[in-house]
Design an enzyme around this catalytic site. Structure first.
Site, PDB file in Angstrom:
ATOM      1  CB  SER A   1      -0.992   0.000   1.166  1.00 34.94           C
ATOM      2  OG  SER A   1      -0.320   0.238   2.359  1.00 34.94           O
TER       3      SER A   1
ATOM      4  CE  LYS B   1      -3.344   1.827   4.755  1.00 33.44           C
ATOM      5  NZ  LYS B   1      -3.308   1.272   3.405  1.00 33.44           N
TER       6      LYS B   1
END
Ligand code: ATP
Ligand code: MG
Length: 845
Positions: A747, A790
């Site tokens: 990611s 996140k």
């Protein structure tokens, strides 16, 4: 027919033609010992004697043997011999004792010439005779034909070994014999005598067939043997005392050399002594055991008698146990089992270890919550109130619980999936489970599965183990005292597996509604119904839960809290709780909003509120001291300025979004066990040879992602105005700080590309932009996981713009609106779109 001994000159080479042996080879093996000794054997004339076949006995020279004669032919033979002058007879043993008829094939070739000493006629027609062995004879021939039941006359030769001894004298010594061999033989004679003495003495202690010389008379045997000096007589007599198999005795008889025979008897004696010693040892052990059990039995009987005398028949403890069992709500068959155990117990000595084991087991059985349970409070309104009273937010969890209650109200005992609360530490997973128990009015129990690696920890040890106990499940149910508690299985993702068995397999049985009506603990060894229990599990990372377990669970994500939420939790829950715990009255102390914000921002960096609670608790401790030391009543206020004094300098200095924009640094987003995180990625370019190096404990996937990113940049250099072959004389170094913590996953792909692009093109990257997304070689941006965590981390750090893969759009649905108000989201499909957004100057906030 009259019997007359006839002497015929016989030579060894000129073997008698009427020897009836059909199988010369066999004959040879029967007398192998004889063959070996041929050089020392003196040929003797043949004699003819009547034959007395023996079934299961071998008579040796010098031996007085009582025999029972029953076969017609044998009776005739004995009668004729007894009537005659010589009374000599050849005693020959049958190979197979069960064969009635007498054939040369069934007789050994070596026997003993004996003399009948006594004949007694028995009533049944049998004869009881006493014979004395005289010397060994070798059978030379059997008669070809004979009349039925008529004595069989056989011709024999004497075979004497003259190498050392002659019968009755030791004076005939061949010249070849050395004094050494004489000494050796003398020694052997002595040794045999000694061994025999030991053998007789051992016999005296025993009374088994292995010890025929037991009982009185042992000294007589010893004395008579001690006096024998001729080795051949010694060997024969000692051997006759040993309880050997007929076959072994026959083998012994066939040894003609006295010295060899003595050696053999010494061997046999030693073997017998060893056998007796072993037997004695075993015998002793068995005897000891019997003595011990007898003693216990005797004492128990006495104890019973004493109790009876005292009018206390039956142990009161046992009667109490019996009563407890009969009153217990346990299932019938388990009751029966428990009563059986008590029955066993009543027959044991109450202080014996076995009794303790049985008593403990019965206590466990009795004290399990068989019929006991709490009544559920199914009022959803009330439950909602309680859940809100204890926890802020967590709407999804609360909603799910209220739905469960509603179904429960309608259906009874719904077999729904097991709830699994998944999320970072300190977000309230454990505490809301407790609160659910309070709302439902159920008991609450919790076990931690972290580090459990042995199936027995879940399912217990069998009772045969010393110190065995039930497993964690049954122990907790016992502790709960209710069959329908809320059972929290904490940290299911931290279980491990090794050679001691797989705990997740046992757990599967616990959690599966199809199987858990009959959960079988190894210790309890009876089925226990767990179907009324409401199991809740917790995990930090649900992907670490064994797949088979995960399949039975409904995951409820706890993503972590934003700054706003943390403030609310602190004001509504943590501060009032801590206030009370530190002895402050309601309005006696207040913490300003700014102070709280400072603590959250600069003293904690977490998804949950555990550190916040710890820091606040430190503040309260310090204030408590102030209160104690103050000499008058006053109101305490903790403002922003005081925080630093109370808690020492801030632990986290700055927000990344407040840093200056720089070249070669991109803000990535990551998610770990502890929740979402900001992940700054640095790249630098230096002179070199086109090498890409990566540091900061990056995993394989992350390294490959960086390679793919560089390849993309090289193939799209014109986008960044890079010259042809720009990479040939440079090296690129990517570093992800906090190098001690391992990192992996795809990611950070786009963030790495941006960091490299920035370093190569010398363009500054905006710090207020954070990004996440996987990169392909063609520059496509693929979706990634953990979006909510996140975003919360980015929000915490003051990020204003987040670049996300387009396919992650769905994940924005659950994001609180105050975050959406503060952050702009850019959904991208291609890295080119990212280039447009990140470099300074930007058209964004
Ligand atoms: N939403 C909330 N409202 C009120 N208090 C909360 C909330 N979330 C967490 N807390 C408080 O935070 C503390 C830590 O929570 P808890 O022990 O339940 O964390 P957890 O998620 O089980 O963490 P771990 O994974 O480390 O076990 C508790 O005192 C709990 O009351
Ligand atoms: Mg917990």
């Amino acid at each position: 027919m009259s019997l007359k001994n006839k002497s015929i000159e016989h030579s060894r080479q000129n073997k008698s033609p009427n020897c009836s042996s059909q199988n010369p080879k066999k004959n040879q093996s029967d007398s192998s010992d004889i063959k070996q000794e041929q050089t020392n054997v003196v040929n003797r004339p043949l004699d003819i004697f009547p034959l007395l076949p023996l079934r299961d006995v071998v008579v040796f020279p010098y031996m007085l043997a009582p025999l029972l004669v029953g076969r017609k032919i044998s009776i005739n033979t004995v009668n004729e011999v007894w009537a005659g002058k010589s009374r000599k007879i050849v005693l020959l043993t049958q190979k197979n004792p069960s064969i009635e008829s007498i054939t040369p094939q069934n007789l050994y070739r070596v026997g003993t010439l004996g003399e009948i000493i006594q004949v007694v006629k028995m009533e049944e027609g049998y004869l009881k005779i006493l014979v004395e062995g005289i010397k060994r004879v070798k059978i030379e021939s059997f008669p070809d034909k004979k009349k039925k039941d008529e004595p069989i006359m056989i011709s024999v030769s004497y075979r004497e070994d003259v190498s050392r001894y002659k019968e009755g004298s030791s004076s005939v010594l061949p010249a070849a014999d050395s004094s050494l061999s004489i000494a050796k033989e003398g020694l052997l004679v002595k040794q045999v005598k000694n061994e025999f003495k030991q053998y007789v003495q051992l016999n005296a202690k025993m009374s088994s067939p292995r010890a025929p010389l037991s009982g009185q008379g042992g000294t007589n045997y010893i004395n008579s043997v001690q006096q024998i000096e001729q080795p051949d007589k010694l060997a024969d007599i000692v051997c006759s005392y040993l309880p050997l198999k007929t076959q072994t005795k026959q083998q012994f008889l066939e040894i003609f050399s006295p010295y060899a025979r003595l050696g053999k008897v010494w061997e046999l004696l030693k073997a017998e002594i060893e056998l007796i010693q072993v037997e004695e040892k075993i015998h002793g052990k068995v005897k000891d055991k019997i003595r011990k059990t007898q003693k216990e039995f005797y004492l128990q009987e006495q104890m019973k008698a004493i109790q009876k005398e005292l009018g206390k028949e039956g142990d009161p403890d046992i009667s109490a146990l019996r009563e407890k069992i009969s009153k217990n709500a346990m299932p019938k068959e388990i009751k029966k089992r428990a009563l059986n155990e008590v029955e066993k117990l009543s027959k044991m000595m109450s202080i014996s270890p076995e009794a303790t084991v049985v008593r403990n087991y019965v206590e466990w059985l009795v004290n399990m919550p068989w019929g006991k349970g709490t009544k559920d409070n199914l009022d959803t309104k009330r439950a909602e109130k309680i859940l809100n009273e204890d926890h802020f937010g967590l709407e999804k969890v609360k909603e799910r619980i209220l739905e469960y209650l509603a179904v429960r109200k309608l259906v009874g005992n719904p077999k729904g999936p097991i709830l699994c609360f998944a999320g970072p530490p300190g977000v309230g997973k454990t505490s809301i489970a407790k609160s659910i128990a309070r709302a439902l009015g159920r008991k609450f129990i919790r076990i931690s599965l972290g580090g459990v690696r042995d199936e027995a920890e879940i399912r217990g040890h069998r009772r045969t183990y010393i110190g065995a106990l039930p497993g964690k499940i049954i122990q907790s149910m016992h502790k709960a005292g209710s069959r329908n508690p809320i059972f929290l299985l904490d940290e299911v993702d931290k279980m491990s597996m090794d050679f001691r068995g797989d705990p997740s397999a046992a757990l599967l049985e616990v959690l599966d509604p199809e199987q858990n009506t009959q959960f079988n603990d190894h210790y309890l060894d009876v089925d226990f119904d767990l179907s009324k229990v409401m199991f809740i599990t917790t995990a930090n990372t649900p992907y670490a839960i064994p797949h088979s377990l995960l399949d039975r669970m409904e995951i409820i994500d706890f993503d972590g809290y934003s700054e706003e939420e943390k403030k609310q939790i602190a004001v509504k829950f943590l501060i009032p709780k801590l206030q009370k715990a530190h002895g402050f009255k309601k309005n006696e102390i207040s913490i300003s909003n700014e102070a709280l914000q400072k603590i959250i921002r600069y003293y904690t960096r977490e998804a949950g509120v555990r550190s916040l609670e710890r820091e606040l608790s430190a503040v309260f401790r310090k204030m408590a001291r102030k209160k104690v030391e103050a000499n008058r009543k006053q109101k305490f206020v903790v403002n922003e300025k005081m925080v630093e004094k109370l808690l020492s300098p801030p632990k986290y200095h700055h927000l990344i979004a407040e840093e200056k924009d720089e070249i070669g640094v991109a803000v990535g987003l990551a998610v770990s066990e502890t929740g979402g995180e900001i992940l700054p990625i640095e790249a630098t370019v230096m002179e070199g040879k086109g090498k890409l190096s990566l540091t900061g404990q990056l995993g394989e996937v992350m390294q490959e992602s960086a390679q793919a990113g560089l390849s993309y940049i090289r193939s799209h250099k014109e986008k960044l105005n890079l010259k042809k072959d720009f990479y040939k004389d440079i090296d690129i170094h990517i570093h992800v700080p906090e190098g001690a913590i391992p990192k992996d996953g795809p990611s950070a792909g786009i963030a790495m590309v941006i960091a490299m692009a920035s370093a190569l093109a010398k363009k500054r990257v905006r710090k207020k932009v954070a990004m996440t997304g996987e990169i392909t070689l063609r520059g496509k941006v693929l979706p990634v996981g953990g979006i909510k965590g996140k975003i919360l981390a980015a929000y915490r750090d003051g990020i204003k713009n987040i670049i996300l893969p387009k396919d992650n759009k769905k994940d924005l649905i659950g994001i609180p609106s105050y975050i959406k108000k503060n952050i702009d989201f850019f959904l991208v499909e291609d890295i080119g779109q990212v280039f447009e957004k990140v470099f300074v100057p930007l058209d964004i906030k």
